[in-house]
Design an enzyme around this catalytic site. Structure first.
Site, mmCIF file in Angstrom:
data_model
loop_
_atom_site.group_PDB
_atom_site.id
_atom_site.type_symbol
_atom_site.label_atom_id
_atom_site.label_comp_id
_atom_site.label_asym_id
_atom_site.label_seq_id
_atom_site.Cartn_x
_atom_site.Cartn_y
_atom_site.Cartn_z
ATOM 1 N N LYS A 81 34.771 37.675 15.856
ATOM 2 C CA LYS A 81 35.526 37.315 17.063
ATOM 3 C C LYS A 81 36.497 38.432 17.469
ATOM 4 C CE LYS A 81 37.689 35.375 20.246
ATOM 5 N NZ LYS A 81 37.252 34.730 21.459
ATOM 6 N N CYS A 135 43.504 37.528 25.034
ATOM 7 C CA CYS A 135 42.486 37.865 24.039
ATOM 8 C C CYS A 135 42.390 39.367 23.841
ATOM 9 C CB CYS A 135 41.139 37.329 24.503
ATOM 10 S SG CYS A 135 41.256 35.652 25.110
HETATM 11 N N1 SAJ Z 1 39.379 44.753 32.554
HETATM 12 C C1 SAJ Z 1 39.438 46.088 33.006
HETATM 13 N N2 SAJ Z 1 38.271 46.770 33.198
HETATM 14 C C2 SAJ Z 1 37.056 46.205 32.962
HETATM 15 C C3 SAJ Z 1 36.994 44.867 32.490
HETATM 16 C C4 SAJ Z 1 38.175 44.166 32.292
HETATM 17 O O1 SAJ Z 1 40.520 46.637 33.221
HETATM 18 O O2 SAJ Z 1 36.046 46.884 33.190
HETATM 19 C C5 SAJ Z 1 40.624 43.987 32.337
HETATM 20 C C6 SAJ Z 1 40.701 42.685 33.162
HETATM 21 O O3 SAJ Z 1 41.155 42.922 34.467
HETATM 22 C C7 SAJ Z 1 41.670 41.851 32.332
HETATM 23 C C8 SAJ Z 1 41.346 42.292 30.897
HETATM 24 O O4 SAJ Z 1 40.659 43.523 31.005
HETATM 25 O O5 SAJ Z 1 43.016 42.178 32.610
HETATM 26 C C9 SAJ Z 1 40.504 41.311 30.093
HETATM 27 O O6 SAJ Z 1 39.551 40.688 30.929
HETATM 28 P P1 SAJ Z 1 38.038 40.410 30.522
HETATM 29 O O7 SAJ Z 1 37.411 39.793 31.703
HETATM 30 O O8 SAJ Z 1 37.414 41.624 29.993
HETATM 31 O O9 SAJ Z 1 38.125 39.401 29.285
HETATM 32 P P2 SAJ Z 1 38.947 38.044 28.981
HETATM 33 O O10 SAJ Z 1 40.206 38.404 28.270
HETATM 34 O O11 SAJ Z 1 39.067 37.174 30.174
HETATM 35 O O12 SAJ Z 1 37.930 37.311 27.956
HETATM 36 C C10 SAJ Z 1 37.583 37.956 26.753
HETATM 37 C C11 SAJ Z 1 36.048 37.927 26.588
HETATM 38 N N3 SAJ Z 1 35.668 38.805 25.481
HETATM 39 C C12 SAJ Z 1 34.697 39.752 25.620
HETATM 40 O O13 SAJ Z 1 34.145 39.979 26.684
HETATM 41 C C13 SAJ Z 1 34.322 40.531 24.408
HETATM 42 C C14 SAJ Z 1 35.576 36.499 26.335
HETATM 43 O O14 SAJ Z 1 34.183 36.477 26.067
HETATM 44 C C15 SAJ Z 1 36.328 35.879 25.156
HETATM 45 O O15 SAJ Z 1 35.934 34.535 24.918
HETATM 46 C C16 SAJ Z 1 37.807 35.903 25.509
HETATM 47 O O16 SAJ Z 1 38.214 37.277 25.671
HETATM 48 C C17 SAJ Z 1 38.590 35.249 24.372
HETATM 49 O O17 SAJ Z 1 39.018 34.085 24.550
HETATM 50 O O18 SAJ Z 1 38.717 35.822 23.287
#
Ligand code: SAJ
Length: 406
Positions: free
Chosen positions: A201, A255
């Protein structure tokens, strides 16, 4: 019957999903107000498809209460906050929930921990609590870790379609728990040991954090020498083995901006790439702030009051503001005793920061420069209204001439 403990972002959709797929479910939360809201037929946060799922679960007979139930299966999905200074997980809510389960559960029950925990938390904190309550794990009670994986903004779809991990002390118990999840999960459900489940995780979120950090670092390198980071990433991603993520104003959420620190906290001598990546992501809002001041200067905007941040949530089309880059940026500003920038977010209806607007047009009328911090569909649909403003698009989501980028 399954008693789901903790009805937040993960517990609620999980409880609803199981209930609407033929499992008898009672949801428990210590927050009476939240339980009352659910019992009055309302969901507690916005998410695509959640209201429909709620209706189906209510029809199927799901119940919500503040009391723990006497049953043979518990799913614990309470929050795991982290200590900002030590960078370690604080398992106090999981411990409290497990202690409360121990007070009512019969011998032979299975306790599944879904909350994200740092590797080793079950051995260090949860097993002692259970054994201290007089249960022998593996004989009187079964312990399982089945970390959630769903992404806010697409939770309902991902609950059904994502692969899952079930960590258990024995294959037999793992398979038994797998059957409950298989009631609704169409993905592959892998059974492994508890320690591996804990680690996967955190590693999944760390992988993503490192990749976002790489994109953010590229944005700074390209800015330094006036290169177009988006064009460079677009071309690189045409290579069959390259898939660079997108730079942004920072990393928020509970996360990806948090979990990798558990590895840094536990392995300070070893987790070097992770440490550097997290520092890069954490300093991205400061980089954006510097960029804002640079663009203000270029456009003779001398007053902070003329600059507005669009977006308060941690990402697009959700109402979740935890650790959001906008809040991080405002905190940096406050540190420098600067007058806080104005803000607006169509998803946030309550006032939570100074100078926050509730009306988009009023917000626009009051500022000369708009900084896009979150690419909500709302701004993409209303981008014409930004014409005539100085715009810094940190998400590369607009299709307007003369827009600045990070
Ligand atoms: N972000 C960027 N650039 C990107 C992608 C995301 O700057 O290319 C930023 C987003 O704007 C945001 C942050 O990263 O601020 C995180 O967003 P996210 O959409 O990547 O992920 P979370 O935090 O919403 O959800 C993550 C997911 N983990 C993975 O993709 C490995 C989700 O599957 C998990 O269940 C979740 O964390 C969790 O609960 O742990």
């Amino acid at each position: 019957m399954v008693n789901v403990i903790g009805l937040g972002y993960i517990g609620l959709p999980t409880a609803l999903m199981m209930a609407s797929h033929g499992v008898e479910v009672i949801g428990t939360d210590y927050n009476k107000e939240l339980v009352d809201t659910l019992n009055h037929g309302k969901t507690t946060f916005k998410e695509d498809g959640l209201d429909e799922l709620f209706d189906a679960a209510v029809k199927a007979g799901i119940k919500f209460t503040t009391d723990y139930q006497k049953t043979d299966m518990y799913i614990v999905s309470v929050p795991t906050p982290y200590d900002k200074f030590s960078k370690k997980v604080d398992p106090k809510y999981v411990i409290a929930a497990v202690k409360d389960v121990m007070k009512v559960c019969p011998k032979g029950a299975t306790v599944v921990i879904e909350s994200t925990i740092s590797p080793g938390t079950i051995d260090k904190f949860i097993r002692p609590v259970i054994e201290g309550s007089g249960f022998k794990i593996g004989e009187d009670l079964n312990l399982v870790h089945a970390p959630e994986r769903i992404i806010p903004g697409n939770m309902v779809y991902e609950l059904i379609h994502n692969n899952r991990t079930v960590g258990a002390d024995s294959k037999e118990i793992g398979e038994k728990v797998k059957q409950y999840y298989a009631s609704f999960c169409q993905g592959e459900i892998v059974v492994t040991d508890i320690r591996s489940a804990e680690m996967t995780k955190v590693v999944e979120n760390t992988y993503r954090a490192i990749n976002i950090a790489f994109a953010n670092e590229l944005s700074r390198i390209c800015r330094h020498d006036n290169m177009d980071v988006y064009e460079i990433i677009r071309i690189c991603n045409m290579h069959p083995r390259v898939n660079i993520l997108q730079p942004g104003p920072g990393v928020g959420g509970h996360c990806i901006s948090v979990d990798p620190w558990f590895l840094v906290g536990d392995y300070p001598q070893l987790a070097n790439v992770i440490d550097a990546s997290m520092k890069t992501n954490d300093s991205q809002p400061t980089f954006v702030l510097e960029r804002i001041y640079e663009i203000m200067k270029e456009n003779n905007i001398t007053d902070n009051r003329k600059v507005g941040l669009y977006g308060l949530t941690y990402k697009e089309n959700v109402d979740d503001v935890r650790e959001s880059p906008t809040l991080q940026l405002l905190e940096v500003q406050e540190h420098h005793l600067a007058r806080p920038l104005k803000t607006y977010d169509p998803w946030i209806k309550k006032n939570m920061v100074k100078n926050q607007f509730q009306d988009f047009d009023e917000f626009l009328n009051d500022v000369d420069m708009v900084v896009i911090m979150v690419k909500h569909s709302h701004i993409i649909e209303n981008q014409d209204k930004l014409k005539g403003k100085v715009v810094l698009d940190c998400c590369n989501c607009l299709d307007l001439d003369g827009v600045y980028h990070i």
